[in-house]
Design a protein around this motif. Sequence first.
Motif, PDB file in Angstrom:
ATOM      1  N   GLN A 135      31.999   8.262  45.806  1.00  9.09           N
ATOM      2  CA  GLN A 135      32.347   9.460  46.581  1.00  9.09           C
ATOM      3  C   GLN A 135      31.069  10.128  47.053  1.00  9.09           C
ATOM      4  OE1 GLN A 135      34.407  11.065  43.180  1.00  9.09           O
ATOM      5  NE2 GLN A 135      36.384  10.972  44.205  1.00  9.09           N
ATOM      6  N   ASP A 136      31.164  10.889  48.137  1.00 13.42           N
ATOM      7  CA  ASP A 136      29.985  11.632  48.563  1.00 13.42           C
ATOM      8  C   ASP A 136      29.757  12.822  47.630  1.00 13.42           C
ATOM      9  OD1 ASP A 136      31.084  14.257  49.786  1.00 13.42           O
ATOM     10  OD2 ASP A 136      32.284  12.732  50.798  1.00 13.42           O
ATOM     11  N   GLN A 137      28.646  13.515  47.830  1.00 11.71           N
ATOM     12  CA  GLN A 137      28.244  14.590  46.922  1.00 11.71           C
ATOM     13  C   GLN A 137      29.313  15.671  46.778  1.00 11.71           C
ATOM     14  OE1 GLN A 137      25.193  14.739  45.248  1.00 11.71           O
ATOM     15  NE2 GLN A 137      25.785  16.641  44.223  1.00 11.71           N
ATOM     16  N   LEU A 138      29.824  16.161  47.897  1.00  7.72           N
ATOM     17  CA  LEU A 138      30.856  17.207  47.832  1.00  7.72           C
ATOM     18  C   LEU A 138      32.180  16.651  47.345  1.00  7.72           C
ATOM     19  CD1 LEU A 138      30.352  19.451  50.997  1.00  7.72           C
ATOM     20  CD2 LEU A 138      29.726  19.910  48.639  1.00  7.72           C
ATOM     21  N   GLY A 139      32.493  15.418  47.744  1.00  9.16           N
ATOM     22  CA  GLY A 139      33.738  14.807  47.292  1.00  9.16           C
ATOM     23  C   GLY A 139      33.798  14.692  45.784  1.00  9.16           C
ATOM     24  N   ALA A 140      32.681  14.356  45.153  1.00 14.83           N
ATOM     25  CA  ALA A 140      32.629  14.263  43.695  1.00 14.83           C
ATOM     26  C   ALA A 140      32.814  15.634  43.059  1.00 14.83           C
ATOM     27  CB  ALA A 140      31.308  13.642  43.256  1.00 14.83           C
ATOM     28  N   GLN A 141      32.255  16.665  43.672  1.00 12.20           N
ATOM     29  CA  GLN A 141      32.434  18.014  43.147  1.00 12.20           C
ATOM     30  C   GLN A 141      33.899  18.429  43.209  1.00 12.20           C
ATOM     31  OE1 GLN A 141      29.667  20.430  45.380  1.00 12.20           O
ATOM     32  NE2 GLN A 141      27.930  19.195  44.738  1.00 12.20           N
ATOM     33  N   LEU A 142      34.556  18.058  44.297  1.00 13.25           N
ATOM     34  CA  LEU A 142      35.973  18.366  44.416  1.00 13.25           C
ATOM     35  C   LEU A 142      36.798  17.549  43.419  1.00 13.25           C
ATOM     36  CD1 LEU A 142      37.763  20.227  46.144  1.00 13.25           C
ATOM     37  CD2 LEU A 142      38.212  18.252  47.599  1.00 13.25           C
ATOM     38  N   GLN A 143      36.389  16.314  43.177  1.00 13.30           N
ATOM     39  CA  GLN A 143      37.083  15.479  42.197  1.00 13.30           C
ATOM     40  C   GLN A 143      36.981  16.073  40.798  1.00 13.30           C
ATOM     41  OE1 GLN A 143      38.779  12.453  43.163  1.00 13.30           O
ATOM     42  NE2 GLN A 143      39.717  12.954  41.185  1.00 13.30           N
ATOM     43  N   TYR A 157      31.324  10.252  37.821  1.00 14.49           N
ATOM     44  CA  TYR A 157      31.431  10.039  39.255  1.00 14.49           C
ATOM     45  C   TYR A 157      30.252   9.223  39.761  1.00 14.49           C
ATOM     46  CZ  TYR A 157      34.460  13.934  38.189  1.00 14.49           C
ATOM     47  OH  TYR A 157      35.412  14.731  37.600  1.00 14.49           O
ATOM     48  N   VAL A 158      30.502   8.425  40.804  1.00 14.34           N
ATOM     49  CA  VAL A 158      29.480   7.579  41.404  1.00 14.34           C
ATOM     50  C   VAL A 158      29.182   8.111  42.809  1.00 14.34           C
ATOM     51  CG1 VAL A 158      28.861   5.247  42.125  1.00 14.34           C
ATOM     52  CG2 VAL A 158      30.309   5.595  40.105  1.00 14.34           C
ATOM     53  N   ILE A 159      27.898   8.331  43.104  1.00 17.14           N
ATOM     54  CA  ILE A 159      27.474   8.949  44.361  1.00 17.14           C
ATOM     55  C   ILE A 159      26.393   8.082  45.009  1.00 17.14           C
ATOM     56  CG2 ILE A 159      26.369  10.996  45.367  1.00 17.14           C
ATOM     57  CD1 ILE A 159      27.578  12.605  43.095  1.00 17.14           C
ATOM     58  N   PRO A 160      26.420   7.892  46.344  1.00 10.52           N
ATOM     59  CA  PRO A 160      25.353   7.140  47.018  1.00 10.52           C
ATOM     60  C   PRO A 160      23.998   7.794  46.801  1.00 10.52           C
ATOM     61  CG  PRO A 160      27.210   7.521  48.503  1.00 10.52           C
ATOM     62  CD  PRO A 160      27.450   8.369  47.290  1.00 10.52           C
ATOM     63  N   ASP A 161      22.966   6.964  46.609  1.00  4.63           N
ATOM     64  CA  ASP A 161      21.629   7.483  46.313  1.00  4.63           C
ATOM     65  C   ASP A 161      20.573   6.582  46.965  1.00  4.63           C
ATOM     66  OD1 ASP A 161      19.669   9.134  45.073  1.00  4.63           O
ATOM     67  OD2 ASP A 161      19.456   7.659  43.455  1.00  4.63           O
ATOM     68  N   ASP A 167      25.179   7.618  38.772  1.00  7.85           N
ATOM     69  CA  ASP A 167      26.300   8.132  37.985  1.00  7.85           C
ATOM     70  C   ASP A 167      26.037   9.566  37.544  1.00  7.85           C
ATOM     71  OD1 ASP A 167      27.541   5.697  38.194  1.00  7.85           O
ATOM     72  OD2 ASP A 167      26.831   4.968  36.259  1.00  7.85           O
ATOM     73  N   TYR A 168      27.080  10.396  37.646  1.00  5.86           N
ATOM     74  CA  TYR A 168      27.037  11.766  37.140  1.00  5.86           C
ATOM     75  C   TYR A 168      28.152  11.916  36.105  1.00  5.86           C
ATOM     76  CZ  TYR A 168      23.891  13.203  40.917  1.00  5.86           C
ATOM     77  OH  TYR A 168      22.813  13.330  41.767  1.00  5.86           O
ATOM     78  N   GLN A 169      27.817  12.411  34.916  1.00  4.68           N
ATOM     79  CA  GLN A 169      28.780  12.569  33.839  1.00  4.68           C
ATOM     80  C   GLN A 169      28.896  14.030  33.433  1.00  4.68           C
ATOM     81  OE1 GLN A 169      27.336   9.992  30.724  1.00  4.68           O
ATOM     82  NE2 GLN A 169      28.102   8.146  31.721  1.00  4.68           N
ATOM     83  N   PHE A 170      30.140  14.455  33.091  1.00  6.23           N
ATOM     84  CA  PHE A 170      30.418  15.820  32.665  1.00  6.23           C
ATOM     85  C   PHE A 170      31.393  15.791  31.493  1.00  6.23           C
ATOM     86  CE2 PHE A 170      29.430  15.810  37.153  1.00  6.23           C
ATOM     87  CZ  PHE A 170      28.552  16.873  37.313  1.00  6.23           C
ATOM     88  N   GLU A 171      31.344  16.822  30.653  1.00  3.29           N
ATOM     89  CA  GLU A 171      32.324  16.929  29.581  1.00  3.29           C
ATOM     90  C   GLU A 171      32.588  18.395  29.245  1.00  3.29           C
ATOM     91  OE1 GLU A 171      30.936  14.995  26.087  1.00  3.29           O
ATOM     92  OE2 GLU A 171      29.343  16.437  25.687  1.00  3.29           O
ATOM     93  N   VAL A 172      33.835  18.670  28.827  1.00  3.12           N
ATOM     94  CA  VAL A 172      34.196  20.001  28.340  1.00  3.12           C
ATOM     95  C   VAL A 172      33.637  20.148  26.934  1.00  3.12           C
ATOM     96  CG1 VAL A 172      36.089  21.540  27.708  1.00  3.12           C
ATOM     97  CG2 VAL A 172      36.274  20.082  29.756  1.00  3.12           C
TER      98      VAL A 172
END
Length: 244
Positions: A135-143, A157-161, A167-172
Amino acid sequence: MVQTRQLLFALAATAALPSTAVADNVDLYPMSSTYGAELERGITISGEATRSLEPTDTGRWIYRFDVDSFVADIRESSRFRFEDQTVISQRYRYSLEGFFLSNRYKKLDFNWDKGVIADHENDRRTDMSEQLDVQDQLGAQLQLWVDLRAGKETMEYVIPDDGDFKDYQFEVVRRETLDTRKFGDVETVVVERVREEDSPRTTLMWFAPEWDHLLVRLEQTNDEGEDFEIYLKSATLDGERIQP
């Protein structure tokens, strides 16, 4: 002007993150919000960002992020399809123009039939046939918004670079009562960006379930004593304005 550039990039990377309440079936709806931001590193540098999500006449969606300041302007947008609770990127545009910064531009088109990403600024095509979740940068944020609403507590999430992928990872990490600047005490879910153990940087985000998990604060710190804070100033969700 290093601090100013970092503030603008922090706004671009994070202020756009939206969210909604836990539900089995996730839908999108129009929204807009404004954030203030402060960078502390010897002096205080302030900025402001706005974001919006709107449907188009073709049944697609467009997500925009803009920063206006006396030193630089950012214009960022993502046009995408939304299917099966997934943001499917189609077109991404980014521009940074300022008095004390080098202008930067990015234009990406996602061709899912051919499995390639066309990078028009660098005249480059990237094979995404093995990265179908990119996904693009904003698309991943929306996801991230969609996944929080769906009840997920770990996200990746996977973003073009620059011709490759990142890969960007997040957790609660916890629930917390947050004292906001404008809206008083708000119950929040705290999300952390997962980094390497030796990373000098920490990023935390506070989302308010009572306002469809709207982002109300972001805080980023590093070992050099540099602190970012991004905070909610106003928001309208599906036609309803958030009240203090």
